[in-house]
Design a protein around this motif. Sequence first.
Motif: not given
Length: 321
Positions: A238-257
Amino acid sequence: MNELLLYFFRAHSALRGVGLAVTLLLFTQCGGASPADEAVAEEEVHARAAVTVGRVQPDTVTDVLHLSAVTAYPAKDVLRATTTGYLIAPVPVLGQRVGAGQTVFTLQTKESRTLHLDKLTGDPRLHFSGIIRIPSPRAGVIATVDKLAGDYVQDGEQLGTVYDQTRFGFQLDVPVTQLRYVRTGQHCRITLPDGRVLEGVVAEALPAADVSIQTQRYTIRPVGKVPQLPENLAVTVDLDKTAPQVANTLPREAVLTDETQTNFWVMRLLNDSTAVKVPVKTGPEQNGRVVVLSPKFSPHDRIVLTGNYGLEDTAAVKLTR
């Protein structure tokens, strides 16, 4: 004249009776629900999907590049027979540590075995005993032993290999489309098949690319103590592509596709009994939570976490704890 008045009086009474009957009939139909109607209503309540809800929360996330790598011992020496003859004991065993210049294999020429020259070494006039010693050019560990004591070998035939454990590392093949995210000196995380995580650093880039799959190979050196690992063990880097940032998140099961994983959405509650479908644009996933780039949900918005699979837009739901 009196007969005409009597006729109108009787007609008026009859009409009043009909109106009363209609009124009673309507009252009977609308005044109270029958047991069957109550059962239907109760069934509709039970048909509502039982769901649990949650809210978006800010998290510190990093866009991570996940790649595959394999363990490697780039510094290895192949020990070969320097003459034709017989391999004599002792023969090294797998995993045995050897020092630089230490004898690993011993050969006896066929002439020596025939003339028993090895038993005449006490004669000072005899300078050749027919015993050939094959040392290790560097300190390391015996990785392979290809011949056993007593085997007849040809000149140049492989007898075994010695790995230099101090040069142990990982070979990482990076797709050329992702090269901008990998640089020499970059720190990374190496996940072993058993779940252990090692710290590593990108050491060097090899000046060649694989023509068939268009990847460039990098060498990764582990940082700190490393467990004993075999060569060609598949790991994840695992390599970091971006610097750490604050963002709004949801649990994985809440997002459908959908089945193509091109469209994403969540189910948001309008009220305690109705959920609507809201398309979303997602970002990276980290620790089981998905970044929601748009739309911007309020901290008061209630998002369905469980029970959302298969729900249509504007679905009837029932909250559970």
